[in-house]
Design an enzyme around this catalytic site. Structure first.
Site, mmCIF file in Angstrom:
data_model
loop_
_atom_site.group_PDB
_atom_site.id
_atom_site.type_symbol
_atom_site.label_atom_id
_atom_site.label_comp_id
_atom_site.label_asym_id
_atom_site.label_seq_id
_atom_site.Cartn_x
_atom_site.Cartn_y
_atom_site.Cartn_z
ATOM 1 C CE LYS A 115 -8.564 -3.448 3.828
ATOM 2 N NZ LYS A 115 -8.967 -2.560 2.710
ATOM 3 C CG ASP B 182 -3.364 3.926 4.113
ATOM 4 O OD1 ASP B 182 -4.399 3.688 4.757
ATOM 5 O OD2 ASP B 182 -3.106 3.406 3.001
ATOM 6 C CD1 TRP C 124 -2.103 -2.275 1.689
ATOM 7 C CD2 TRP C 124 -2.969 -1.236 -0.087
ATOM 8 N NE1 TRP C 124 -3.096 -3.069 1.168
ATOM 9 C CE2 TRP C 124 -3.643 -2.455 0.088
ATOM 10 C CE3 TRP C 124 -3.343 -0.414 -1.141
ATOM 11 C CZ2 TRP C 124 -4.667 -2.881 -0.763
ATOM 12 C CZ3 TRP C 124 -4.367 -0.831 -1.993
ATOM 13 C CH2 TRP C 124 -5.016 -2.057 -1.792
HETATM 14 C C1 LIG Z 1 -3.768 0.134 4.030
HETATM 15 C C2 LIG Z 1 -4.642 0.282 2.836
HETATM 16 N N1 LIG Z 1 -4.569 1.402 2.104
HETATM 17 C C3 LIG Z 1 -5.337 1.580 1.011
HETATM 18 C C4 LIG Z 1 -6.209 0.602 0.590
HETATM 19 C C5 LIG Z 1 -7.022 0.829 -0.635
HETATM 20 O O1 LIG Z 1 -8.194 1.396 -0.267
HETATM 21 P P1 LIG Z 1 -9.408 1.675 -1.274
HETATM 22 O O2 LIG Z 1 -9.782 0.388 -1.899
HETATM 23 O O3 LIG Z 1 -10.426 2.237 -0.314
HETATM 24 O O4 LIG Z 1 -8.948 2.698 -2.260
HETATM 25 C C6 LIG Z 1 -6.312 -0.583 1.335
HETATM 26 C C7 LIG Z 1 -7.229 -1.646 1.003
HETATM 27 O O5 LIG Z 1 -7.817 -2.150 0.374
HETATM 28 C C8 LIG Z 1 -5.511 -0.748 2.466
HETATM 29 O O6 LIG Z 1 -5.563 -1.871 3.169
#
Ligand SMILES: Cc1ncc(COP(=O)(O)O)c(C=O)c1O
Length: 258
Positions: free
Chosen positions: A182, A158, A84
């Site tokens: 989540k 994040d 991520w």
């Molecule tokens: C730590 C983290 N950041 C970002 C994301 C991506 O988020 P989104 O799908 O809401 O854009 C996720 C998960 O899917 C994640 O676990």
């Protein structure tokens, strides 16, 4: 929460409407949004000089929205601790001068890059850290103290996949973001908790709906927010409070891990 939402689906608190039918500017929904924000503020002990924003776009949109608001096209330092944060670094490169100041790529993202080893640059607008790398399972139990490392840039975290599972030390954080899907509620809601001195620095081409100051000045209602997701998140916040809050959640998680 789902049982309560089901019971209230056709008629919220005798209003004759379900939450999906409400105007986001009507008194009923405004009371729902205000309660959700107040409960989240209480749960995470968010100080008065931080704003809570209910946004859309998910964690990945924040990878662009954060640099659009905070970088002013300048330096951004990113710690790569897994998939991520790798995505965050790549996206921020479109808007800012990004440096990877630490990485655990060499060991397959299984270790925690220790803050003392970070190659922090002078003059960076912020330092990005994914405090819980969902895919690789690498979690910072303690957030780094950038000031103690001689860095005055704000820390951006994040915390999508561990928000509300433990307290957040706001003295160490300038901005925290998390997709709601989540740990909180339905997809479609993104939480941003931002220190107020970081508002008002968006780049000119930042979309108005993603300018944190515009969103804050309009109490997250510059455009229509994800109303049903905010409502469910609010019910989850009430449930969490009834469970004893994030300290109780953390204790439970530790007990489970042991
Ligand atoms: C730590 C983290 N950041 C970002 C994301 C991506 O988020 P989104 O799908 O809401 O854009 C996720 C998960 O899917 C994640 O676990």
């Amino acid at each position: 929460v789902l049982q309560q939402a089901a019971a209230e689906m056709l008629d919220w608190h005798g209003s004759g409407m379900g939450v999906m039918e409400m105007s986001h500017r009507g008194k009923e929904f405004i009371s729902i949004a205000e309660a959700a924000e107040a409960d989240l503020r209480a749960l995470l002990a968010v100080p008065a000089n931080f704003r809570i924003l209910f946004m859309q776009g998910g964690g990945l949109a924040e990878n662009a929205i954060v640099p659009l608001n905070l970088s002013r096209g300048g330096q951004v330092d990113v710690v790569i601790s897994g998939a991520w944060s790798q995505k965050s670094a790549k996206e921020a490169q479109r808007y800012a001068d990004v440096a990877v100041i630490a990485s655990n790529e060499a060991d397959g993202h299984t270790s925690l890059p220790a803050p003392a080893s970070w190659r922090l640059r002078t003059g960076s607008r912020y330092v990005h850290l994914c405090s819980n790398e969902t895919i690789h399972g690498v979690e910072y139990a303690q957030l780094p103290d950038l000031a103690a490392l001689g860095c005055d840039a704000p820390l951006v975290i994040d915390c999508s996949s561990h928000i509300l599972s433990r307290p957040i030390d706001w003295a160490k954080v300038g901005l925290a973001f998390a997709g709601a899907q989540k740990n909180i509620g339905p997809a479609g809601l993104t939480l941003v908790i931002v220190r107020d001195d970081l508002l008002g620095h968006a780049m000119p081409h930042c979309p108005s709906a993603f300018d944190y100051k515009t969103v804050a000045d309009n109490a997250s209602m510059f455009n229509t927010p994800p109303t049903y997701a905010i409502y469910i998140a609010g019910l989850v916040f009430q449930w969490l409070k009834a469970q004893g809050g994030v300290v109780a959640m953390e204790a439970r998680n530790i007990a489970k891990a042991e």
